[in-house]
Design a protein around this motif. Structure first.
Motif, PDB file in Angstrom:
ATOM      1  N   ALA A  93       0.836  -1.203   0.000  1.00  0.00           N
ATOM      2  CA  ALA A  93       0.000   0.000   0.000  1.00  0.00           C
ATOM      3  C   ALA A  93       0.873   1.256   0.000  1.00  0.00           C
ATOM      4  CB  ALA A  93      -0.911   0.004   1.220  1.00  0.00           C
ATOM      5  N   GLY A  94       0.498   2.223  -0.833  1.00  0.00           N
ATOM      6  CA  GLY A  94       1.294   3.452  -0.894  1.00  0.00           C
ATOM      7  C   GLY A  94       0.627   4.490  -1.766  1.00  0.00           C
ATOM      8  N   VAL A  95       1.172   5.704  -1.704  1.00  0.00           N
ATOM      9  CA  VAL A  95       0.645   6.811  -2.492  1.00  0.00           C
ATOM     10  C   VAL A  95       1.806   7.677  -2.948  1.00  0.00           C
ATOM     11  CG1 VAL A  95       0.276   8.331  -0.498  1.00  0.00           C
ATOM     12  CG2 VAL A  95      -1.170   8.579  -2.540  1.00  0.00           C
ATOM     13  N   MET A  96       1.651   8.334  -4.098  1.00  0.00           N
ATOM     14  CA  MET A  96       2.713   9.157  -4.687  1.00  0.00           C
ATOM     15  C   MET A  96       2.162  10.553  -4.947  1.00  0.00           C
ATOM     16  SD  MET A  96       4.998   8.411  -8.138  1.00  0.00           S
ATOM     17  CE  MET A  96       3.617   8.616  -9.287  1.00  0.00           C
ATOM     18  N   LEU A  97       2.408  11.464  -4.015  1.00  0.00           N
ATOM     19  CA  LEU A  97       1.879  12.828  -4.106  1.00  0.00           C
ATOM     20  C   LEU A  97       3.045  13.779  -4.389  1.00  0.00           C
ATOM     21  CD1 LEU A  97      -0.492  12.644  -1.003  1.00  0.00           C
ATOM     22  CD2 LEU A  97      -1.032  12.128  -3.405  1.00  0.00           C
ATOM     23  N   LEU A  98       3.329  13.966  -5.672  1.00  0.00           N
ATOM     24  CA  LEU A  98       4.502  14.737  -6.077  1.00  0.00           C
ATOM     25  C   LEU A  98       4.198  16.235  -6.079  1.00  0.00           C
ATOM     26  CD1 LEU A  98       5.806  12.593  -9.085  1.00  0.00           C
ATOM     27  CD2 LEU A  98       6.192  12.272  -6.627  1.00  0.00           C
ATOM     28  N   GLU A  99       5.048  17.003  -5.363  1.00  0.00           N
ATOM     29  CA  GLU A  99       4.916  18.453  -5.287  1.00  0.00           C
ATOM     30  C   GLU A  99       6.287  19.058  -4.978  1.00  0.00           C
ATOM     31  OE1 GLU A  99       0.889  19.462  -3.004  1.00  0.00           O
ATOM     32  OE2 GLU A  99       1.982  17.801  -2.085  1.00  0.00           O
ATOM     33  N   PRO A 100       6.582  20.249  -5.508  1.00  0.00           N
ATOM     34  CA  PRO A 100       7.814  20.941  -5.115  1.00  0.00           C
ATOM     35  C   PRO A 100       7.749  21.331  -3.635  1.00  0.00           C
ATOM     36  CG  PRO A 100       6.855  21.923  -7.099  1.00  0.00           C
ATOM     37  CD  PRO A 100       5.829  20.996  -6.534  1.00  0.00           C
ATOM     38  N   VAL A 101       8.897  21.398  -3.005  1.00  0.00           N
ATOM     39  CA  VAL A 101       8.942  21.736  -1.579  1.00  0.00           C
ATOM     40  C   VAL A 101       8.262  23.080  -1.310  1.00  0.00           C
ATOM     41  CG1 VAL A 101      10.468  22.322   0.350  1.00  0.00           C
ATOM     42  CG2 VAL A 101      11.019  20.379  -1.145  1.00  0.00           C
ATOM     43  N   ALA A 102       8.518  24.074  -2.163  1.00  0.00           N
ATOM     44  CA  ALA A 102       8.034  25.437  -1.903  1.00  0.00           C
ATOM     45  C   ALA A 102       6.513  25.521  -1.834  1.00  0.00           C
ATOM     46  CB  ALA A 102       8.555  26.395  -2.973  1.00  0.00           C
ATOM     47  N   THR A 103       5.824  24.656  -2.570  1.00  0.00           N
ATOM     48  CA  THR A 103       4.365  24.758  -2.636  1.00  0.00           C
ATOM     49  C   THR A 103       3.656  23.514  -2.119  1.00  0.00           C
ATOM     50  OG1 THR A 103       4.415  23.959  -4.937  1.00  0.00           O
ATOM     51  CG2 THR A 103       4.434  26.356  -4.584  1.00  0.00           C
ATOM     52  N   ALA A 104       4.396  22.571  -1.580  1.00  0.00           N
ATOM     53  CA  ALA A 104       3.802  21.312  -1.136  1.00  0.00           C
ATOM     54  C   ALA A 104       2.882  21.522   0.057  1.00  0.00           C
ATOM     55  CB  ALA A 104       4.892  20.305  -0.778  1.00  0.00           C
ATOM     56  N   ASP A 105       1.846  20.725   0.118  1.00  0.00           N
ATOM     57  CA  ASP A 105       0.944  20.711   1.263  1.00  0.00           C
ATOM     58  C   ASP A 105       1.528  19.760   2.307  1.00  0.00           C
ATOM     59  OD1 ASP A 105      -1.084  20.381   3.112  1.00  0.00           O
ATOM     60  OD2 ASP A 105      -2.676  20.261   1.618  1.00  0.00           O
ATOM     61  N   PRO A 106       1.885  20.241   3.491  1.00  0.00           N
ATOM     62  CA  PRO A 106       2.449  19.350   4.516  1.00  0.00           C
ATOM     63  C   PRO A 106       1.546  18.167   4.857  1.00  0.00           C
ATOM     64  CG  PRO A 106       2.840  21.626   5.112  1.00  0.00           C
ATOM     65  CD  PRO A 106       1.927  21.645   3.920  1.00  0.00           C
ATOM     66  N   GLU A 107       0.238  18.302   4.647  1.00  0.00           N
ATOM     67  CA  GLU A 107      -0.647  17.176   4.895  1.00  0.00           C
ATOM     68  C   GLU A 107      -0.390  16.045   3.892  1.00  0.00           C
ATOM     69  OE1 GLU A 107      -4.745  18.264   5.149  1.00  0.00           O
ATOM     70  OE2 GLU A 107      -4.431  19.601   6.879  1.00  0.00           O
ATOM     71  N   ASP A 108       0.022  16.419   2.670  1.00  0.00           N
ATOM     72  CA  ASP A 108       0.384  15.392   1.696  1.00  0.00           C
ATOM     73  C   ASP A 108       1.666  14.674   2.129  1.00  0.00           C
ATOM     74  OD1 ASP A 108      -1.803  15.995   0.140  1.00  0.00           O
ATOM     75  OD2 ASP A 108      -0.713  17.306  -1.231  1.00  0.00           O
ATOM     76  N   TRP A 109       2.625  15.437   2.634  1.00  0.00           N
ATOM     77  CA  TRP A 109       3.835  14.799   3.173  1.00  0.00           C
ATOM     78  C   TRP A 109       3.473  13.807   4.278  1.00  0.00           C
ATOM     79  CZ3 TRP A 109       7.076  19.901   3.990  1.00  0.00           C
ATOM     80  CH2 TRP A 109       7.606  20.313   2.748  1.00  0.00           C
ATOM     81  N   GLN A 110       2.595  14.260   5.182  1.00  0.00           N
ATOM     82  CA  GLN A 110       2.225  13.405   6.308  1.00  0.00           C
ATOM     83  C   GLN A 110       1.521  12.146   5.836  1.00  0.00           C
ATOM     84  OE1 GLN A 110       3.070  14.229   9.695  1.00  0.00           O
ATOM     85  NE2 GLN A 110       2.727  12.013   9.686  1.00  0.00           N
ATOM     86  N   GLN A 111       0.661  12.299   4.823  1.00  0.00           N
ATOM     87  CA  GLN A 111      -0.032  11.128   4.288  1.00  0.00           C
ATOM     88  C   GLN A 111       0.943  10.108   3.726  1.00  0.00           C
ATOM     89  OE1 GLN A 111      -3.032  11.988   1.330  1.00  0.00           O
ATOM     90  NE2 GLN A 111      -3.484   9.843   0.967  1.00  0.00           N
ATOM     91  N   MET A 112       1.963  10.590   3.003  1.00  0.00           N
ATOM     92  CA  MET A 112       2.960   9.665   2.458  1.00  0.00           C
ATOM     93  C   MET A 112       3.781   9.008   3.553  1.00  0.00           C
ATOM     94  SD  MET A 112       4.270  11.325  -1.151  1.00  0.00           S
ATOM     95  CE  MET A 112       4.552  12.993  -0.540  1.00  0.00           C
ATOM     96  N   LEU A 113       4.124   9.762   4.577  1.00  0.00           N
ATOM     97  CA  LEU A 113       4.876   9.169   5.682  1.00  0.00           C
ATOM     98  C   LEU A 113       4.033   8.132   6.417  1.00  0.00           C
ATOM     99  CD1 LEU A 113       6.680  12.336   7.096  1.00  0.00           C
ATOM    100  CD2 LEU A 113       7.705  10.481   5.764  1.00  0.00           C
TER     101      LEU A 113
END
Length: 250
Positions: A93-113
């Motif tokens: 199970a996994g997800v790939m939410l690609l975004e540049p650091v400058a505009t990334a949504d931290p909630e997307d980072w958290q979801q991937m972690l």
């Protein structure tokens, strides 16, 4: 008379509702394993279970949100109690939410972690108790080419997949005094629904451009590699499998 390599074994596959997970469940069932199917989309799991059973296999549907620790531990317990053990765990199970650091949504980072890393760690921990008690087993973790090479615009995904690769190697060293094996699978471009969930339009276009002229892997290509790894003799541990489409450069 020959027997299938996974006869009498029990395999649990997370993210089994589509893509690599569904293909892996079919492949392991074909190799003789009883297969537990875990994901959130219960209707898809039930359709896959019907398909496997129609082909003569055994499948158990275990609806699970692997970002919830309690559900992950219940997933392992249900598999053991209903199918009689746990020999192979495939953390897919996994997800790939690609975004540049400058505009990334931290909630997307958290979801991937949470999904790509923490769920893998918790499921591996829960499975380890069962496998140590039985004396052997296989833990297969889906990393990525992105777990070996960093890409601009992919920092969060890179971080999660580098984490999977590092966790897998550390776990392998910890269990090297036993017959529990750990394998990190690192696919390149695969024809799955992952790119559909990329939130950044520029990153979606970049992925499309990178795919031009490349025939991506099919989920079944990765599934066969997983089957190969877990079908080896007990003394053989396939630690890593990096699998790219032939024409993928990066």
């Amino acid at each position: 008379m020959t027997t299938d390599p996974l006869d009498d074994q029990v395999a649990l596959v997370t993210g089994a509702s589509s893509g690599i997970g569904a293909a892996t469940a079919r492949e392991l069932a074909d190799a003789g394993a009883s297969v537990a199917l875990a994901a959130r989309r219960q209707d898809r799991l039930e359709s896959l279970a019907d398909e496997i059973e129609t082909e003569g296999g055994e499948a158990l549907v275990v609806p699970t949100d692997v970002t919830e620790e309690t559900q992950v531990r219940e997933m392992i317990e249900t598999t053991v109690s209903e199918l009689g053990g746990l020999d192979v765990l495939v953390n897919n199970a996994g997800v790939m939410l690609l975004e540049p650091v400058a505009t990334a949504d931290p909630e997307d980072w958290q979801q991937m972690l949470d999904l790509n890393v923490q769920a893998v760690m918790v499921a591996s921990q829960a499975a380890l108790d069962v496998m140590r008690e039985s004396g052997e087993g296989d833990i297969v973790n889906l990393s990525s080419v992105a777990g070996r090479k960093a890409y601009a615009g992919s920092s969060g995904y890179n971080a999660s997949k580098f984490g999977v690769t590092a966790f897998s190697e550390s776990l392998r060293e910890e269990v090297a005094d036993s017959d529990v094996r750990v394998t990190s699978i690192e696919p390149g471009f695969v024809d799955t629904e992952l790119p559909e969930h990329i939130p950044d339009e520029d990153q979606r276009e970049m992925v499309d451009e990178m795919l031009e002229g490349v025939t991506p892997l099919e989920p079944e290509d990765v599934a066969r590699s997983i089957r190969f790894a877990v079908s080896q003799p007990t003394h053989v541990d396939i630690n890593e499998l990096l699998i790219r489409p032939t024409r993928q450069e990066l």
